[in-house]
Write an enzyme that holds these catalytic residues in place. Sequence first.
Site, PDB file in Angstrom:
ATOM      1  N   SER A  35       0.784  -1.244   0.000  1.00  0.00           N
ATOM      2  CA  SER A  35       0.000   0.000   0.000  1.00  0.00           C
ATOM      3  C   SER A  35       0.816   1.293   0.000  1.00  0.00           C
ATOM      4  CB  SER A  35      -0.965   0.008   1.185  1.00  0.00           C
ATOM      5  OG  SER A  35      -0.259  -0.211   2.394  1.00  0.00           O
ATOM      6  N   ASP A  67      -3.850   6.190  10.964  1.00  0.00           N
ATOM      7  CA  ASP A  67      -3.918   4.730  11.054  1.00  0.00           C
ATOM      8  C   ASP A  67      -2.597   4.102  11.502  1.00  0.00           C
ATOM      9  OD1 ASP A  67      -3.786   4.170   7.421  1.00  0.00           O
ATOM     10  OD2 ASP A  67      -2.271   4.847   8.827  1.00  0.00           O
ATOM     11  N   HIS A 117       0.091   4.053   7.232  1.00  0.00           N
ATOM     12  CA  HIS A 117       0.329   4.632   5.901  1.00  0.00           C
ATOM     13  C   HIS A 117       0.985   6.001   5.964  1.00  0.00           C
ATOM     14  CE1 HIS A 117      -3.001   1.708   4.838  1.00  0.00           C
ATOM     15  NE2 HIS A 117      -1.941   1.311   4.159  1.00  0.00           N
TER      16      HIS A 117
END
Length: 545
Positions: free
Chosen positions: A39, A237, A240
């Site tokens: 990601s 979070d 990220h």
Amino acid sequence: MLSFLGLMLLAFAGLVRPQQPDYSLGSPGKNIFLLAGQSNMAGRGGVVNGTWDGSVPPECRPNPWVLRLSAALSWVEAREPLHQDIDANKTCGIGPGMAFANTLLSKDSSLGVVGLVPCAIGGTNISQWARGGLLYAQLVKRAGAALQDGGTIRAFLWYQGESDTESSEEAELYKGRLEKFFIDLRTDLSSPMLPIIQVSLASGDGPYVEIVRTAQLGLDLPNVRCIDAKGLQLQPDGLHLSTPAQVRLGEMLADTFLQTMPSPIQNSSPKSLSLLLYLSWVIVLGPRVVDSLGGNGSTSSEHKNIFILAGQSNMAGRGGVVNNIWDGFVPPESRSNPAILRLSSQLEWEEAHEPLHGDIDVRKTCGVGPGMAFANDLLEKAPGFEGVSLVPCAVGGTSINEWARGTRLYKDLVTRARAAVEGGGKIRAILWYQGERDTVNQEDAEAYKDKLKELIVNLRAELHFPLLPVLQVGLASGQGPFLETVREAQLEIDLPNVVYVDAKGLELERDGLHLTTTAQVCLGEMLADAFLRSFSSPRPDSSYH
Ligand SMILES: *[C@@H]1O[C@H](CO)[C@@H](O)[C@H](O)[C@H]1NC(C)=O
Ligand SMILES: *[C@@H]1O[C@H](CO)[C@@H](O)[C@H](O)[C@H]1NC(C)=O
Ligand SMILES: *[C@@H]1O[C@H](CO)[C@@H](O)[C@H](O)[C@H]1NC(C)=O
Ligand SMILES: *[C@H]1O[C@H](CO)[C@@H](O)[C@H](O)[C@H]1NC(C)=O
């Protein structure tokens, strides 16, 4: 450090690879970068609760020199979110790719086109990237597709490992798996020293982040660099990178890549270095660029270096023509040479000679143009060029409208270009010298820029060669008063891989319109220099230190 013999062997391995005879050859100037991982490479900057905030910082804005390979395998202008059609089941935001490309170009404007090949998929572990799996196959496939129109894979950018931090067993196995992945990939891309820049983790899904980081930082393969993302800002979070962190990471990747690149070949003065540079270039850039130097005469048809010449009278050649009679004088620079061919009006290859456009621009008297001097000069200055194949297409007195898609001249050009590559060989560039006719009235002069751009875009599409190099000549003269308007339009063509060569100031015949023989020789040499500078001198990479 590799031994000299090792270099030779690697160079040889590169040279003997079979060449795919691709219709739409490459622009060695296209710099391809593969981006893969999970990601944080795909980009989640600005994504909160599954929604991207849409904010694109200036460092990540689109730029005509930055392309991306879409999921459908075509080159399109790159824009954020770079991975949207690749990591399609997730919401993508800002990643490092655009900032990387823009930083590269801002620090080295001579680089040319940057082609990004996004391949990252969120949530994937290293086992899923192993050879034999779907992700690996996709990556290799996309790398192959990226090379279809030419160019060179400059580096592989890798940011992955968060998913391998959940168990200590998996984390411990990471190093071996990563090494194998890199070696397999280099093997399958036939690029044993492919530069790799990997990112060590800033975060992880599980508690064993430090084990994976240690594996990344300690990886001991030649020509693999590691940059550390630890400490870069994370989103709430905790996993990220934020948008500003991604911009920073892109800049770090660009800086690291640039540090691995020595100065261009033409700037390297000591002659003794050139063999070494050449070998490193063979190793790092692989066979495609070597192909671009031409090959051996024994397979010359596959190695034809094809140049299309189009435009109006000054491209067709009027040097030495007075009162519709050519004086027959051929300067030494424009003499025929068995290594220079021309495609006749009958679509047959024959030894080229002046007047090069004699059977093409048949309603006018042709004399000396730039083509022969261009070809001779290329043969002299590019030692790897075994031959030059010219496709004359220029017709005197024609306006840009007469070259628009659908017209006879346009169709003839496309037919001749296709015929030229039929027996093998590659189109290296289009040489374009036209516009004198469009200086007669203001409306035509003002419309010139859009029409020329459209012509280039159409021809590139028609020839399946989106970054086909174009050398266009800035007018030395005009048939009407709006010369400067057309010259400005020519200067402002802002398409990638279009290079401008200015003819202003070159000597004109007494008609005030046509270049003299001497001027045509000079123009031919300027075009050859421009071609070599822009499209045929990829720099070597100091990967093997
Ligand atoms: C995201 O979702 C969480 C929990 O569902 C909520 O508390 C938070 O306010 C949301 N944030 C935004 C920016 O919508
Ligand atoms: C997206 O989800 C579909 C359905 O689950 C799956 O078939 C596909 O492989 C996924 N694509 C990616 C890129 O993960
Ligand atoms: C990697 O991910 C795949 C798909 O989620 C999963 O099936 C597999 O068990 C994982 N492998 C490891 C070693 O964690
Ligand atoms: C190419 O091959 C021909 C004959 O096959 C040979 O004479 C020539 O020297 C070779 N040229 C190069 C550059 O290897």
